[in-house]
Write a protein that holds these residues in place. Structure first.
Motif, PDB file in Angstrom:
ATOM      1  N   ASP A  20     -35.523 106.912  76.636  1.00 25.35           N
ATOM      2  CA  ASP A  20     -35.326 106.463  75.253  1.00 25.35           C
ATOM      3  C   ASP A  20     -36.492 106.885  74.377  1.00 25.35           C
ATOM      4  OD1 ASP A  20     -32.818 105.110  75.605  1.00 25.35           O
ATOM      5  OD2 ASP A  20     -33.901 103.517  76.635  1.00 25.35           O
ATOM      6  N   VAL A  25     -37.961 102.203  71.457  1.00 22.35           N
ATOM      7  CA  VAL A  25     -38.690 101.243  72.293  1.00 22.35           C
ATOM      8  C   VAL A  25     -39.623 100.391  71.446  1.00 22.35           C
ATOM      9  CG1 VAL A  25     -40.170 100.951  74.312  1.00 22.35           C
ATOM     10  CG2 VAL A  25     -38.560 102.855  74.228  1.00 22.35           C
ATOM     11  N   GLU A  27     -39.211  99.483  68.348  1.00 18.22           N
ATOM     12  CA  GLU A  27     -38.403  98.489  67.635  1.00 18.22           C
ATOM     13  C   GLU A  27     -38.000  97.365  68.585  1.00 18.22           C
ATOM     14  OE1 GLU A  27     -36.553  96.350  64.829  1.00 18.22           O
ATOM     15  OE2 GLU A  27     -37.795  98.130  64.482  1.00 18.22           O
ATOM     16  N   TYR A  28     -37.653  97.709  69.823  1.00 21.46           N
ATOM     17  CA  TYR A  28     -37.327  96.694  70.828  1.00 21.46           C
ATOM     18  C   TYR A  28     -38.529  95.786  71.072  1.00 21.46           C
ATOM     19  CZ  TYR A  28     -36.256  94.609  75.347  1.00 21.46           C
ATOM     20  OH  TYR A  28     -36.055  93.703  76.361  1.00 21.46           O
ATOM     21  N   ARG A  31     -39.487  93.074  68.594  1.00 17.81           N
ATOM     22  CA  ARG A  31     -38.664  91.872  68.659  1.00 17.81           C
ATOM     23  C   ARG A  31     -38.876  91.075  69.945  1.00 17.81           C
ATOM     24  NH1 ARG A  31     -33.165  92.923  65.640  1.00 17.81           N
ATOM     25  NH2 ARG A  31     -33.699  94.691  64.336  1.00 17.81           N
ATOM     26  N   SER A  50     -37.496  92.974  81.515  1.00 19.03           N
ATOM     27  CA  SER A  50     -37.347  92.056  80.388  1.00 19.03           C
ATOM     28  C   SER A  50     -36.452  90.894  80.780  1.00 19.03           C
ATOM     29  CB  SER A  50     -36.734  92.779  79.182  1.00 19.03           C
ATOM     30  OG  SER A  50     -37.606  93.731  78.637  1.00 19.03           O
ATOM     31  N   LEU A 167     -30.172  92.600  68.135  1.00 15.03           N
ATOM     32  CA  LEU A 167     -30.762  93.806  68.727  1.00 15.03           C
ATOM     33  C   LEU A 167     -29.679  94.853  68.971  1.00 15.03           C
ATOM     34  CD1 LEU A 167     -33.231  95.206  70.328  1.00 15.03           C
ATOM     35  CD2 LEU A 167     -32.088  94.287  72.340  1.00 15.03           C
ATOM     36  N   VAL A 171     -30.496  97.935  66.616  1.00 15.52           N
ATOM     37  CA  VAL A 171     -31.246  98.961  67.352  1.00 15.52           C
ATOM     38  C   VAL A 171     -30.320  99.886  68.142  1.00 15.52           C
ATOM     39  CG1 VAL A 171     -33.063  99.382  69.049  1.00 15.52           C
ATOM     40  CG2 VAL A 171     -33.252  97.443  67.482  1.00 15.52           C
TER      41      VAL A 171
END
Length: 217
Positions: A20, A25, A27-28, A31, A50, A167, A171
């Motif tokens: 990715d 990543v 942006e992930y 959050r 996660s 998300l 995203v």
């Protein structure tokens, strides 16, 4: 769990394992960095996973996502250690759920105490496209969550946390759609030449019509 100072290493590991983009990543992590469990070897991040919130009825739990071990640290039991730690921090009646990325991983997770509860196969449904159409409307993650609660109100079902749904929408680019007034709803990803339907909720007689409507939308 991760801190903001870990972003650079996490982004690099994520890119090496999953491919990715750094933008995705980051942006992930903006959050959910405090949901990313890390395994360190000295100052290096050797592995991660996660834990995203969800629930089933009155029980709360976590979706285990993005389990990764750096190639140079593999075969040391790092993924196992991360899973075992995740299990240890679950409170009474909390649970872990995951979707193995490959069939070969089912055995690995069963050894760690997981049980198979469902198996969903990918299917090519091009032949279901029909001429008739249902009106299709884009809806927000919150609207989808409300519709889904009502649809499954008499069943046990996994309910995603609204932050996870946001998300997926913001995203991952996942689309939440509703058919007509009360004809059902769906979750899908739109690619250049196909639509991947992740979940479809409607009456059995409307399945082909709903899928056709999604493809034409």
């Amino acid at each position: 769990f991760a801190e903001k100072k870990d972003f650079e290493q996490i982004i690099a590991l994520w890119n090496r394992v999953f491919g990715d983009s750094p933008e995705f990543v980051k942006e992930y992590l903006n959050r959910f960095y405090n949901k990313v469990l890390l395994y360190r070897e000295g100052e290096e991040i050797a592995g991660m996973l996660s834990l995203l919130n969800l629930s089933e009825g009155k029980r709360t739990g976590y979706y285990v996502y993005a389990v990764a071990t750096d190639e140079k640290f593999r075969s040391r039991g790092i993924a196992t250690a991360l899973i075992e730690y995740a299990k240890s921090i679950c409170r009474k009646d909390e649970f872990l759920i995951l979707v193995p990325a490959e069939d070969s991983l089912f055995g690995f997770y069963k050894k760690l105490g997981f049980s198979e509860i469902s198996c969903i196969k990918k299917r090519n449904l091009m032949k279901t496209v029909v001429d008739a159409q249902l009106p299709v409307h884009l809806i927000s993650p919150t609207e989808f969550m409300i519709l889904r609660k009502e649809f499954f109100k008499d069943s046990n079902f996994i309910e995603w946390d609204i932050d996870v749904l946001n998300l997926l929408h913001d995203v991952f680019g996942v689309k939440f759609v509703r058919f007509g007034d009360n004809a059902g709803f769906a979750v899908c990803e739109v690619f250049e030449n196909f639509v991947s339907v992740k979940e479809l909720c409607c009456t059995p007689q409307n399945i082909k019509l709903a899928l056709s409507s999604v493809c034409k939308f």
